[in-house]
Every structure is written in C-alpha cells, then in structure tokens.
Design a protein around this motif. Sequence first.
Motif, PDB file in Angstrom:
ATOM      1  N   SER A  35       0.891  -1.181   0.086  1.00 61.21           N
ATOM      2  CA  SER A  35      -0.055  -0.171   0.034  1.00 61.21           C
ATOM      3  C   SER A  35       0.612   1.350  -0.099  1.00 61.21           C
ATOM      4  O   SER A  35       0.600   2.427  -0.878  1.00 61.21           O
ATOM      5  CB  SER A  35      -1.097   0.040   1.138  1.00 61.21           C
ATOM      6  OG  SER A  35      -1.663   1.008   1.270  1.00 61.21           O
ATOM      7  N   THR A  36       1.922   1.248   0.894  1.00 58.79           N
ATOM      8  CA  THR A  36       2.854   2.396   0.874  1.00 58.79           C
ATOM      9  C   THR A  36       3.610   2.644  -0.379  1.00 58.79           C
ATOM     10  O   THR A  36       3.830   3.749  -0.796  1.00 58.79           O
ATOM     11  CB  THR A  36       3.769   2.199   2.015  1.00 58.79           C
ATOM     12  OG1 THR A  36       2.938   2.242   3.439  1.00 58.79           O
ATOM     13  CG2 THR A  36       4.611   3.576   2.188  1.00 58.79           C
ATOM     14  N   GLU A  37       4.016   1.490  -0.710  1.00 60.01           N
ATOM     15  CA  GLU A  37       5.017   1.515  -2.011  1.00 60.01           C
ATOM     16  C   GLU A  37       4.394   2.055  -3.180  1.00 60.01           C
ATOM     17  O   GLU A  37       5.112   2.621  -4.080  1.00 60.01           O
ATOM     18  CB  GLU A  37       5.608   0.066  -2.507  1.00 60.01           C
ATOM     19  CG  GLU A  37       6.829   0.087  -3.187  1.00 60.01           C
ATOM     20  CD  GLU A  37       7.826   0.616  -2.901  1.00 60.01           C
ATOM     21  OE1 GLU A  37       8.555   1.671  -3.286  1.00 60.01           O
ATOM     22  OE2 GLU A  37       8.590   0.046  -1.724  1.00 60.01           O
ATOM     23  N   ARG A  39       1.349   3.363  -3.424  1.00 62.64           N
ATOM     24  CA  ARG A  39       0.173   4.433  -2.677  1.00 62.64           C
ATOM     25  C   ARG A  39      -1.320   4.088  -3.315  1.00 62.64           C
ATOM     26  O   ARG A  39      -2.053   4.519  -4.009  1.00 62.64           O
ATOM     27  CB  ARG A  39       0.382   5.713  -3.458  1.00 62.64           C
ATOM     28  CG  ARG A  39       1.732   6.385  -3.143  1.00 62.64           C
ATOM     29  CD  ARG A  39       1.722   7.841  -3.557  1.00 62.64           C
ATOM     30  NE  ARG A  39       2.303   8.064  -5.106  1.00 62.64           N
ATOM     31  CZ  ARG A  39       2.283   9.114  -5.489  1.00 62.64           C
ATOM     32  NH1 ARG A  39       2.414  10.226  -4.966  1.00 62.64           N
ATOM     33  NH2 ARG A  39       2.685   9.146  -6.992  1.00 62.64           N
ATOM     34  N   HIS A  41      -5.068   2.448  -1.610  1.00 59.87           N
ATOM     35  CA  HIS A  41      -5.945   2.202  -0.539  1.00 59.87           C
ATOM     36  C   HIS A  41      -6.748   1.173  -0.695  1.00 59.87           C
ATOM     37  O   HIS A  41      -7.050   0.721  -1.545  1.00 59.87           O
ATOM     38  CB  HIS A  41      -6.525   3.585  -0.027  1.00 59.87           C
ATOM     39  CG  HIS A  41      -7.866   3.827  -1.113  1.00 59.87           C
ATOM     40  ND1 HIS A  41      -7.653   4.543  -2.449  1.00 59.87           N
ATOM     41  CD2 HIS A  41      -9.052   3.186  -1.084  1.00 59.87           C
ATOM     42  CE1 HIS A  41      -9.007   4.525  -2.486  1.00 59.87           C
ATOM     43  NE2 HIS A  41      -9.553   3.839  -2.225  1.00 59.87           N
ATOM     44  N   GLY A 100      -1.267   8.028 -10.527  1.00 59.71           N
ATOM     45  CA  GLY A 100      -0.222   7.842  -9.607  1.00 59.71           C
ATOM     46  C   GLY A 100      -0.728   7.121  -8.159  1.00 59.71           C
ATOM     47  O   GLY A 100      -0.160   6.759  -7.337  1.00 59.71           O
ATOM     48  N   TYR A 101      -2.206   6.946  -8.061  1.00 60.37           N
ATOM     49  CA  TYR A 101      -2.797   6.218  -6.746  1.00 60.37           C
ATOM     50  C   TYR A 101      -3.532   5.047  -7.304  1.00 60.37           C
ATOM     51  O   TYR A 101      -4.070   4.902  -8.524  1.00 60.37           O
ATOM     52  CB  TYR A 101      -3.659   7.171  -5.983  1.00 60.37           C
ATOM     53  CG  TYR A 101      -2.873   8.377  -5.586  1.00 60.37           C
ATOM     54  CD1 TYR A 101      -2.244   8.254  -4.137  1.00 60.37           C
ATOM     55  CD2 TYR A 101      -2.451   9.684  -6.346  1.00 60.37           C
ATOM     56  CE1 TYR A 101      -1.460   9.337  -3.579  1.00 60.37           C
ATOM     57  CE2 TYR A 101      -1.623  10.502  -5.812  1.00 60.37           C
ATOM     58  CZ  TYR A 101      -1.274  10.400  -4.466  1.00 60.37           C
ATOM     59  OH  TYR A 101      -0.682  11.481  -3.941  1.00 60.37           O
ATOM     60  N   MET A 131      -3.845   0.587 -10.267  1.00 59.87           N
ATOM     61  CA  MET A 131      -3.357   1.880 -10.146  1.00 59.87           C
ATOM     62  C   MET A 131      -3.498   2.868 -11.384  1.00 59.87           C
ATOM     63  O   MET A 131      -3.203   2.296 -12.442  1.00 59.87           O
ATOM     64  CB  MET A 131      -1.589   1.818 -10.044  1.00 59.87           C
ATOM     65  CG  MET A 131      -1.066   3.536  -9.796  1.00 59.87           C
ATOM     66  SD  MET A 131       0.697   3.348 -10.101  1.00 59.87           S
ATOM     67  CE  MET A 131       1.359   2.278  -8.691  1.00 59.87           C
ATOM     68  N   ARG A 149       9.550  -2.323  -7.498  1.00 59.34           N
ATOM     69  CA  ARG A 149       8.714  -1.849  -6.072  1.00 59.34           C
ATOM     70  C   ARG A 149       7.989  -3.178  -5.263  1.00 59.34           C
ATOM     71  O   ARG A 149       8.196  -3.143  -4.286  1.00 59.34           O
ATOM     72  CB  ARG A 149       7.839  -0.836  -6.326  1.00 59.34           C
ATOM     73  CG  ARG A 149       8.695   0.728  -6.918  1.00 59.34           C
ATOM     74  CD  ARG A 149       7.477   1.684  -7.043  1.00 59.34           C
ATOM     75  NE  ARG A 149       8.197   2.902  -7.418  1.00 59.34           N
ATOM     76  CZ  ARG A 149       7.335   3.987  -7.408  1.00 59.34           C
ATOM     77  NH1 ARG A 149       6.135   4.194  -6.921  1.00 59.34           N
ATOM     78  NH2 ARG A 149       7.891   4.883  -7.828  1.00 59.34           N
TER      79      ARG A 149
END
Length: 345
Positions: A35-37, A39, A41, A100-101, A131, A149
């Motif tokens: 999730s962090t790598e 972005r 949710h 990007g998300y 994404m 990633r």
Amino acid sequence: MSKLIKPVDYKPLLTMRQTEQGIKLIKDFFQQNLSTELRLHRVTAPLFVLKGLGINDDLNGVERPVTFPIKDLGDAEAEVVHSLAKWKRLTLAEYNIEPGYGVYADMNAIRADEELDNLHSLYVDQWDWEMVMTREQRNLDFLKDIVRRIYAAIRRTEYLVCESYSVIKPFLPSEIHFIHSEDLLQMYPDKDVKERENLICKKYGAVFIIGIGDKLSDGKPHDGRAPDYDDWTTPNSDGRKGLNGDILIWYPTLNRAVELSSMGIRVDKEALLRQLKLTGQESRVNLYFHKKLLADELPLSIGGGIGQSRLCLVLLHKAHLGEIQASIWPEDMIKECEEMGMAII
C-alpha cells in the motif's frame, strides 16, 4: 495418482501454531508495504459478480466459474470471481482515483478447474491491486519500475520473517532479472515453458518474464491470458510485444520456479479491440465492462494479483499450500503429505 511434488528430506521449520502466527505477520506487513510503495488504499472486494457483464476474470478463457442462482433477482446467475482484474478498473473510475494512486483488495476466489498440487488450490487468495496511470507511462520502463517496487516489498517481508524466526534463512536475491518470453524461448529452444522458467529462475533467483499471452516464434504463447485486461500485443521499446508479465522466484524447498504474481499494464481501446479480434471474441464489445472501456469511461491503469498463500509458503519455507490454507485436497495427496511431514490444515 496425485501430482504431488515430493521434496527430499522435508522437515517443516515451524510448528502449526508458529505457522499461523507467521501467516498473520506476513499478510499484515506485506499489504501495508504494498500500500505504501504503490500508494494504494484498501477497498472491499466482491466474492461474486453477476454473470454476463464481462466483469469476471476469464483467466485463460477455458476455466468454468462457480455459478449459482439468486432467488431475489429472478434466479439471475452470479459467478464466484476468479480474480478482480476488471472489477478493479471499474472501481478506479467509481472512486475517481487520480494518476499515481490506486486500490488494493483482499481477493478470495474459487477456481474449480484448478489442477491440484503443492502450488495450486481450489481456493485462491491474493492481493488484487490496480493503479491509475497516464498515457505517457504506458511503456516498459514504467512496468519494470513497478515490478521492482513490488519485489522490494517482498524482500522486506522476507527480512522481517527471518528476524522473527531464526530458523528461517533468507534466499531471495537482491535484484530481480527481466527477460522477454521470446528471448527466453530463444535461450532454451528445446525446452518447454516450465523447463524454461525453471532454468532462468535457477540462474537468477528472481525473474520477471515479459510478454505473456501473445504467440511466440514457435506459434505458442508462453502462457494464456484473457484478451481484455492485460496488454500483451502493444510493442515495447525493444521491439518485443507485450506490456505485462509474471514475477517468479527459484524456490529451493521444492527445487523449482514459483510464480508469485501476474501483472501488467492494462489494455487501452486499441489493444482491447486488437486482442479481441486475435482471439475471435469480438462479441465481447457488447458487454458492460467493454462498453465502458471503449467509451473512455475507465482510466488507463496497471495492476495485478499477488498470491497470499504462495507468498506465505515461500517465506515460511513450506512445501504445500495445504500447510498455509484450509482447502480440499485428494485423499491420496493428503496421505502422502502426512507421510512426508507436511501438516495439512
């Protein structure tokens, strides 16, 4: 006869209780890293979708989904999902996600036609992610960056597992190697697909095989892909076709390559129409999902699935998915597993 892979002198490194704790450790840590790598949710995922909308993942196009009638919808049929490859793209549009998300979901599926062995189960659990991307990012360099990633998140999870259980030692290489499926064929022209995967993974430890779905120079695809989610026909920067692929690692416990993820840049309008024509499935343009894509109502995206039970299996050094998840296995396979020390849940 079962198709069990029988590792020599196999001994589980963890007790069943430690294994359950390790499964939770891996799942909690990896999904947070993913999730962090990227972005992403979390979103709630469906277990089933309505038949006839073109939303379910068709995998290789031959697997039969589990279906059932819905009483309150006049016995309209629902299908248990194979994966969420197309549903996620609809979700990106519904949530109006910016480039990007993206989103990820805990996907649970039933694949009734799966051939059962150490790595294949009727029950499939994976992190399905998607994404939003820009038109300029529809290239091989962007795909490779996302792969790196994801692989970095896998290696961080391996490090945590080894820190938590001293009996488990790391084995994944620091870098992942990239190769196109056509180049892999040229490297090992006298080998079949699985033999090629084993040879390249044993050589490099971790590999991303690019270009899954289109026919290679021998007239066969490296593996099957449905025509309406991954883009496997668009030429990339080196002249080879395909903007998708698989992450595989060499797994010493089973002495073979193991696929951890299938992923790719998704079809745009041109690639969708091209791939539907190639596979003789032009009639799909009349389905709900396909109509929305062709009407520019869905964003450009990249996405994939990462096997939860498989990741737990390799990071906990297990030999059979039945040591990780509760499913149904042939009686002779269960007996053989017990004889070799594999504690089937």
